[in-house]
Design an enzyme around this catalytic site. Structure first.
Site, PDB file in Angstrom:
ATOM      1  N   LYS A  98      -4.988  10.852   6.403  1.00  0.00           N
ATOM      2  CA  LYS A  98      -4.467   9.721   7.163  1.00  0.00           C
ATOM      3  C   LYS A  98      -4.448  10.075   8.646  1.00  0.00           C
ATOM      4  CE  LYS A  98      -1.228   7.824   3.740  1.00  0.00           C
ATOM      5  NZ  LYS A  98      -1.803   6.475   3.636  1.00  0.00           N
TER       6      LYS A  98
ATOM      7  N   ARG B 272      -2.424   5.165  -7.576  1.00  0.00           N
ATOM      8  CA  ARG B 272      -2.952   4.624  -8.834  1.00  0.00           C
ATOM      9  C   ARG B 272      -3.456   5.737  -9.741  1.00  0.00           C
ATOM     10  NH1 ARG B 272      -7.140   1.130  -5.362  1.00  0.00           N
ATOM     11  NH2 ARG B 272      -5.430   1.375  -3.895  1.00  0.00           N
TER      12      ARG B 272
END
Ligand code: BES
Ligand code: MN
Ligand code: ZN
Length: 523
Positions: A304, A378
């Site tokens: 990120k 996920r």
């Protein structure tokens, strides 16, 4: 946490540090405020006439040594407009704002005996119940403070006792029950906020598991019959179970993964226990909650950007809310079975980390091509959801996750994203959120959203294009849900925490929604 009691004596003749009375905007005085005004020869009316105080929600005004009143102080608490054109929800929102402001005002104050006569004005049974349960939690949330890690930390103030005066809309026993529920919820939320706000070097996956074990132990010590148990799975066990997707995320970090499983057999208060893996699907089968527990999300190799990366210590708020919910259920002796499952790990870059293009086999057998290591939520949830379905015949399976930035863009910090494969469950959760003022909004579940995750190298890829990111994430998870499972997914990325400013911290959401839903089905 503070103590909460019902107050049934004459508030004007009770010894206390402060009497809090509610003032409605542009309305005649009522309830205890009116009594104080009469006893003091019209003091409150003079203050209102001078416009020193208007009754706007979220404002307050402290008075000292009021004539004819035994409590040392009287606090005027603004409750906002109450005119006929304001909806009952709007009224509750005003009440919430007022109690939040009261909490902030009292947070650093040494006052200990406080009578709250501001919430006696609820005119409906729902309003009165909301006040004593969620209102109490709102007050506690506003007073919550992280025990800051400073050399010279502030001296902790003694706990306060709040004496709640309730409206005529609710019966004494019912009022007491609502107050007990509120206090139990606040207890669970306090634990939730503590772990969620810990920095990532303190709240590691192993530390989260230890905190959870300590909380469970403390609860059992307090109430020996509590049917609450906890089981912590370590990496070798996760490997044996085939959770290669979960472990694929964890392997870039030096901190080993954990899977925390908390079982609350509340139905034991009534009947025989749900037996792990053996129980028949019935009214007695548990609600299973799964929470994303990434204790720090750097993005992994798909790193990120640096700005606001600190926010990613809150990427375990799903797990923390599940923990808090289980503790609250046990504390209030809710007579249903609830299970909490939280996969815990860090998402870090290293020579051992998963790389974009890696393919892993999930516990379900499906293979996943990892095209972006920052779509890690996920990848840990899919294995936890498979585990949940293998071990429990859930009456509802609900996962809670700070899953996508796209959900923040779509819904902001007001409503969380709500997905379900069952309209009835979806509606129950939507209504629970609205009632608790912890709102969610139904999102689409069309299969066409799966298109972009087709892969030449595995059964499914973990990302598709940028558009519809919250929906595609939910659809990825749906690939791991059996047809017969009633499932819902809450994307709480926008609502779980406040990232900047002086209100910085976990919000406690969606504990109120979950508890409202669970209390509703326990009836
Ligand atoms: N934890 C983040 C989602 C998130 C973003 C939570 C902002 C709270 C605030 C999640 O793991 C993530 O990085 N998602 C990616 C998915 C993308 C790579 C498909 C995102 O939203 O950018
Ligand atoms: Mn991520
Ligand atoms: Zn994440």
């Amino acid at each position: 946490m503070n103590l909460h009691l019902l107050h049934t004596q004459d508030p004007l003749k009770t010894v206390a540090d402060c009497l809090v009375v509610g003032i409605e905007q542009e309305a005649p005085l009522s309830g205890t405020a009116k009594l104080v005004d009469m006893a003091s020869g019209g003091l409150i009316r003079r203050i209102l006439a001078a416009k020193d105080f208007l009754g706007i929600e979220g404002t307050s005004h402290m008075l000292h040594e009021v004539q004819g009143v035994t409590p040392k102080r009287v606090m005027l608490l603004g409750l906002g407009k109450k005119s006929a054109d304001i909806s009952s929800t709007q009224r509750l929102k005003h009440c919430k704002k007022a109690l939040s402001a009261l909490g902030s005002a009292l947070k650093a104050s040494p006052l200990t005996q406080i009578i709250i006569a501001a919430t006696e004005l609820a005119t409906t049974s729902e309003g009165a119940q909301w006040t004593l349960t969620h209102g109490l939690v709102t007050l506690e949330r506003a007073m919550n403070e992280y025990p800051a890690l400073r050399q010279t930390s502030k001296k902790a103030l003694p706990p306060k006792t709040f004496h709640w005066r309730t409206s005529k809309a609710i019966h004494g026993d019912r009022a007491q029950a609502c107050l007990v529920r509120g206090a139990a919820m606040a207890f669970g939320m306090e634990k939730m906020l503590l772990v969620a706000n810990h920095p990532a070097n303190i709240c590691t996956p192993a530390a989260f598991a230890s905190f959870a074990e300590a909380f469970v132990k403390e609860l059992i010590k307090h109430d020996k019959k509590t049917p609450l148990s906890i089981n912590v799975l370590k990496p070798d066990q996760l490997k044996k179970l085939g959770m290669h997707s979960f472990l694929g995320v964890a392997k870039g970090s030096d901190e080993p993964a954990r899977l925390v499983e908390i079982v609350y057999r509340g139905s034991e208060w009534a009947t025989e226990a749900v037996v792990r893996g053996q129980s028949k699907k019935s009214a007695q089968s548990p609600v299973v909650l799964v929470g994303k527990g990434v204790t720090f999300d750097s993005g992994g190799i798909s790193l990120k950007p640096g700005a606001e990366m600190d926010h990613m210590k809150w990427d375990m708020c799903g797990a923390a809310s599940v923990l808090g919910t289980l503790l609250a259920c046990a504390k209030m002796r809710l007579p249903i079975d609830v299970v909490g499952i939280t996969p815990m790990c860090e998402n870090m870059p290293s020579g051992k980390a998963s790389k974009p293009s890696d393919v892993v086999r999930t516990m379900s057998g499906l293979t996943v091509e990892n095209l972006n290591t920052d779509a890690e939520g996920r990848l840990i949830l899919c294995d936890a959801l498979t585990y949940a379905q293998k071990n429990y015949q859930a009456r509802a399976l609900i996962d809670v996750a700070t899953l996508t930035g796209a959900c923040v863009i779509a819904l902001g910090d007001i409503r969380m994203g709500l997905y379900s494969n069952n309209d009835e469950l979806g509606l129950l959760l939507k209504n629970a959120g609205d009632q608790a003022l912890d709102p969610a909004w139904p999102m689409p579940t069309d299969d066409e959203y799966l298109e972009g995750m087709k892969s030449n190298f595995a059964d499914i890829a973990n990302i598709s294009g940028r558009s519809g990111g919250s929906v595609t994430a939910a659809k990825f998870l749906s690939k791991f849900i059996n047809k017969e499972t009633l499932w819902a997914h809450l994307d709480i990325a926008g609502v779980a925490y406040v990232g900047n400013g002086k209100e910085k911290g976990a919000t406690g959401r969606p504990m109120a929604l979950l508890m409202q839903y669970l209390m509703g089905i326990a009836k």
